[in-house]
Write a protein that holds these residues in place. Structure first.
Motif, PDB file in Angstrom:
ATOM      1  N   GLY A  77       0.736  -1.260   0.280  1.00 62.46           N
ATOM      2  CA  GLY A  77      -0.096  -0.049  -0.067  1.00 62.46           C
ATOM      3  C   GLY A  77       0.772   1.118   0.023  1.00 62.46           C
ATOM      4  O   GLY A  77       2.059   1.039  -0.069  1.00 62.46           O
ATOM      5  N   THR A  78       0.520   2.453   0.113  1.00 59.00           N
ATOM      6  CA  THR A  78       0.643   3.598  -0.149  1.00 59.00           C
ATOM      7  C   THR A  78       1.278   4.352   1.440  1.00 59.00           C
ATOM      8  O   THR A  78       2.350   4.345   1.647  1.00 59.00           O
ATOM      9  N   GLN A 113      -0.652  -0.709  -3.930  1.00 61.53           N
ATOM     10  CA  GLN A 113      -1.242   0.425  -5.040  1.00 61.53           C
ATOM     11  C   GLN A 113      -1.049   1.205  -6.214  1.00 61.53           C
ATOM     12  O   GLN A 113       0.296   0.512  -6.921  1.00 61.53           O
ATOM     13  N   SER A 171       4.126   9.527  -6.410  1.00 66.71           N
ATOM     14  CA  SER A 171       2.660   8.521  -6.033  1.00 66.71           C
ATOM     15  C   SER A 171       1.859   8.430  -6.913  1.00 66.71           C
ATOM     16  O   SER A 171       1.818  10.093  -7.226  1.00 66.71           O
TER      17      SER A 171
END
Length: 484
Positions: free
Chosen positions: A10-11, A77, A96
């Protein structure tokens, strides 16, 4: 049954989960990732630090097991840009999906019709944190970084490359913004519309459905697993969560109330309205006759975290706050667009911003928090209406740990919500995908049967029907202001 480690990168958190034959978790571990927020809306991550979290959680769950590991299944992600050289080392910090440095560029593309042209070709709308605008921004401002890179990919395929040496990308991640979902190949016209034809070589070719890779020596040493171990690399976290929750019938959907607010609906057709609003994603899945219409709004639980920080509230007290304010938040209304890069679904506007209205001296912190939670639920309904939800709705993510907020979602959406009770839905989806790729029989119904259902309260749903109409009116007025 094969023993497969599912890893969800995940982030802000990497999780590893191992499941038994019935889909129950038997080992799990997690490790935080660092996210850097920089001037100008830039949001970046250190790939080596993220890769380190993968090694940490894999080693931790392996130590909990009493036997060998048979395979590794990756998800994580999506979007953003992770520029790497031929050996898999990043040539600059990873950008991101939260990044907003290309806000102005995307606004210009909306004005000049670039976003419309790409949507017409691929069925996916662009937002500042997706590959199209980021690569175009870098081409203008950091061309040397692109010159040094061998591939411009995403988080999951970056990790896969370091573990296996393979340069590839899962078709789900490649879907936005350059892939033609009908052919599962890149649309050269979409690449050209973004002015990136001369950077075409940076796009890795999508892997075949159910592709299996192998750990190389470096990957084996990093993870402490045998060289040659089977590895799968996708789908990314949104479709992985849909698979893990049990979304299998066209019309069914899943609400992921995580950092972002992801709304997805399964469909058996890659067709879309080329004249519709250029927003959302049309994602290919491991099954070649199934697609996910994704409407991932930018802010989910991140908005609640922000409100709790601003108001000096512990997020663990969310249920108590929601219970202290009546449906309708005692007249307080909100728009939930708190991301610095605006909104990406069910519309795209880099200028979108949050607002609170209807405040008076009698209102409390509980009213403010409830108004924000209700507005995020209204945003989810808006997304699902755009995505075409008609069937069963599933939900996962940190937000559904709040019983009060989950009830708000059910009442606003006007339909029951099925919530899997086992953790690691994304990792579960990755493991189910890996099992199919390895021809390992799994009773998917049994794996997804452990769930609870939140029912709709009809009288409260009527209150929210009026509230949703007010939300749409406020949004329409706000969009006119943002455009000026």
């Amino acid at each position: 049954m094969l023993r497969i480690i599912g890893v969800d990168i995940g982030t802000s958190l990497t999780k590893a989960v191992v499941f038994d034959h019935a889909g129950m978790s038997v080992a799990q571990a997690s490790a935080p990732s660092q996210v850097r927020y920089l001037p100008g809306g830039a949001v970046e991550q250190d790939f080596e630090q993220v890769l380190g979290t993968v090694a940490s959680v894999v080693r931790e769950v392996t130590a909990q097991l009493d036997g060998p590991v048979d395979a590794l299944a990756l998800t994580g992600q999506g979007d953003g840009v992770w520029l790497r050289d031929a050996d898999g080392f990043c040539v600059r910090p990873a950008i991101s999906w939260l990044d907003g440095r290309a806000n102005a560029l995307l606004t210009e593309w909306q004005r000049t019709g670039v976003t419309r042209e790409v949507f017409r070709r691929t069925g996916s709308g662009m937002f500042p944190g997706c590959a199209g605008p980021i690569l175009a921004y870098l081409d203008e401002h950091e061309p040397a970084a692109l010159d040094r890179a061998a591939v411009a990919g995403y988080c999951v395929d970056a990790v896969l490359q370091r573990l296996t040496g393979e340069i590839t990308v899962d078709v789900s991640n490649a879907s936005l913004p350059f892939l033609n979902p009908r052919t599962r190949h890149y649309d050269e016209g979409a690449i050209a519309a973004c002015g990136l034809t001369h950077r075409r070589s940076l796009l890795a070719e999508p892997a075949k459905s159910h592709a299996v890779f192998r750990l190389n020596r470096a990957g084996a040493e990093l993870l402490g697993l045998p060289e040659g171990l089977p590895v799968t690399g996708g789908p990314f976290d949104l479709p992985a969560c849909a698979i893990g929750a049990g979304v299998r019938t066209p019309g069914d959907g899943i609400l992921t109330a995580g950092t972002t607010l992801a709304c997805q609906v399964l469909t058996d057709s890659p067709e879309f309205d080329p004249d519709g609003e250029p927003a959302g994603m049309l994602l290919c899945t491991p099954d070649e006759d199934r697609y996910l219409k994704g409407m991932p709004a930018m802010v989910g639980t991140a908005g609640i975290d922000w409100a709790c920080r601003m108001l000096g509230i512990e997020v663990e007290n969310l249920d108590g706050l929601l219970a202290a304010s009546a449906p309708g938040a005692n007249g307080v209304r909100a728009l939930p667009f708190l991301s610095s890069s605006g909104e990406r679904a069910p519309f795209v506007d880099a200028a979108a911003r949050a607002q609170f209205t209807g405040l008076c001296l009698e209102n409390t912190r509980a009213d403010l928090v409830r108004a924000l939670c209700e507005s995020i639920a209204y945003a989810a309904r808006h997304c699902f209406e755009a995505a075409g939800l008609t069937g069963t709705l599933y939900a996962n993510g940190g937000g559904v740990r709040s019983a009060e907020w989950t009830q708000i979602f059910a009442d606003v959406l006007g339909r029951p919500i099925v919530i899997p009770t086992e953790p690691g839905i994304g990792a579960r989806g990755a493991v189910l995908t890996a099992a199919a790729a390895l021809s390992e029989p799994i009773d998917v119904d049994a794996w997804t049967a452990n769930a609870r259902t939140v029912q709709v309260r009809p009288q409260i749903a009527e209150v929210y029907e009026r509230g949703y109409a007010e939300y749409l009116d406020s949004l329409a007025s706000a969009r006119q202001r943002w455009s000026r």
